[in-house]
Design a protein around this motif. Sequence first.
Motif, PDB file in Angstrom:
ATOM      1  N   SER A   1      11.281   6.055 -14.184  1.00  7.15           N
ATOM      2  CA  SER A   1      12.199   5.012 -13.681  1.00  7.15           C
ATOM      3  C   SER A   1      13.638   5.373 -14.033  1.00  7.15           C
ATOM      4  O   SER A   1      13.907   5.932 -15.103  1.00  7.15           O
ATOM      5  CB  SER A   1      11.835   3.652 -14.285  1.00  7.15           C
TER       6      SER A   1
ATOM      7  N   VAL B   1      17.442   3.499 -14.002  1.00  2.54           N
ATOM      8  CA  VAL B   1      18.130   2.215 -13.903  1.00  2.54           C
ATOM      9  C   VAL B   1      19.635   2.452 -14.124  1.00  2.54           C
ATOM     10  O   VAL B   1      20.030   3.076 -15.121  1.00  2.54           O
ATOM     11  CB  VAL B   1      17.585   1.207 -14.935  1.00  2.54           C
TER      12      VAL B   1
ATOM     13  N   ARG C   1      22.691  -0.566  -7.675  1.00  6.88           N
ATOM     14  CA  ARG C   1      22.409  -1.888  -7.139  1.00  6.88           C
ATOM     15  C   ARG C   1      22.785  -1.950  -5.659  1.00  6.88           C
ATOM     16  O   ARG C   1      23.622  -1.189  -5.165  1.00  6.88           O
ATOM     17  CB  ARG C   1      23.191  -2.939  -7.925  1.00  6.88           C
TER      18      ARG C   1
ATOM     19  N   ALA D   1      18.113  -5.138  -9.566  1.00  7.93           N
ATOM     20  CA  ALA D   1      18.158  -4.541 -10.903  1.00  7.93           C
ATOM     21  C   ALA D   1      18.819  -3.185 -10.909  1.00  7.93           C
ATOM     22  O   ALA D   1      19.184  -2.661 -11.965  1.00  7.93           O
ATOM     23  CB  ALA D   1      16.753  -4.423 -11.468  1.00  7.93           C
TER      24      ALA D   1
ATOM     25  N   SER E   1      17.397  -0.240  -9.835  1.00  6.58           N
ATOM     26  CA  SER E   1      16.419   0.688 -10.415  1.00  6.58           C
ATOM     27  C   SER E   1      15.613   1.359  -9.324  1.00  6.58           C
ATOM     28  O   SER E   1      15.363   0.785  -8.250  1.00  6.58           O
ATOM     29  CB  SER E   1      15.479  -0.054 -11.353  1.00  6.58           C
TER      30      SER E   1
END
Length: 503
Positions: free
Chosen positions: A451, A453, A458, A492, A494
């Motif tokens: 992942s 982030v 966004r 988020a 991500s």
Amino acid sequence: MFLILTLALLPLGLIALIASLQAIRTADLEKEALLRIAVTQSARKLTADLQSDRTALQLTVDSLASNSADRAICNRLSLFLAANDAEGGRYYIYDSAGRRLCNSSEREPASMTPTARFDGPATELLADSPYLVSRVPSADKRIIALIYYSRKHLESVADPATALQNRKLTLRQGDRRLAISHVRKDPPGGKRSSLSARLDPYDVELTMTVREPPATIARMLSLFLPLVMWFAAAAIGWFVVNRVLIRPLVILRRAVAAYQPGEVLEPLQRMRTPAQEIVALGETFREISEDVATHEAEMAEGLETQRKLTREVHHRVKNNLQIIASLINLHARSAHEPEAVEAYASIQRRVDALSVVHRNHFAELEENRGVGIRPLISELSASLRGTAPAAARRFAIQIDSDNLHISQDVAVPIAFLLTELVELAMMLDPQGTMRISAHVLPEQANRALLSVVSSGLRASEDMTVHLSERYGRVLTGLSRQLRSALDHDGEAGSYAIAITIIP
């Protein structure tokens, strides 16, 4: 093996044991027949003696009852009884009034009342007295003759002609017993055998008891000799088989089990065996080990050659990538347009990403563990920050990863995927941060979740434009190479994708 040999010889042992038991049974039957003959013979002799004495007494009492007998008849009776009895024959003749008419010189062993003299059975074992008494009444029942037989006399009469050791003779009448002979030396233990015969026509039984001597060591050995021979045959067979076959095979098995590639087996070098088949088997193993050692040496030499070639290829690829990176850097310096400079920088970052994967792959090649995700992401992050635009020099990248390894086929698209996402985040939010994490999925040892982030990832209009122009197609293509869906959470900021790892 000993158990197998024992079971194989078991039928022979059982046959020998059955034959031995049958011989013992035959001997027991012969002893029983001999005992039956002896007790029958003793009973007949005792009956004949009693009957002979009763006949003489009957003649005497009848003569006395007729008043025609002279007094010399008592003397003749004494002589007759003394001839049969070493103790002189203890006889006593009474009339119905209790007067003694005739008697032997010895004192009467037991005194009886007149009623007891006439009312008793013809032959009786006296209670609490070691005598057998025989009653002979006259024809008119007015005179009665009593004759007492001692234990010694009864034993001498009933002594059988057969030679039986440890025998015991007993007279029995109802619940009365009279032992007329005893075993001279009663051996402890042993088996007792008893047989009885009736003294006709009297209600007295003669019982002969023979006690066999206790089992000695020699007798027990003779009984169990077949089992001993069976066990000895199995032991000798096992010893021979163990020395000739089993032990060489065990040594051979241990040598083969401890064999290491490259060694030459000599399993029977320190041991000789007459079994030529085992010797031939050991020679076969030695020849095979020699061939294996030769092939192992050839394979080791070929592997070393292959390792050298791989290193040479690695150096050549690394040099080629460095040359490409240098050429791109040289052209980037000569460019004056910002768009051209940024294009060269973008190409530079992707070439650096490929170089990072190649270096990490070759570093782990010796141990064959694959490419480590944590060092790959760390080195790639440092390279991306080094080639970042001036506005994104302070862009921070945090790494949170387990100690995972992936194959080169997975490492290349992951490196390009992270390069695209970092570049996109730096472009949309140069002062932002990014967190890259990789953790094993629960209950899936060969899968991990990667992942990314960042606030720059966004959802926004600029991001939509960049994804539609270039980045979206590249990210989709890389996710297809990874054979997994790339999930994007716009709120988020991500991206997450499941990747295959090496357990």
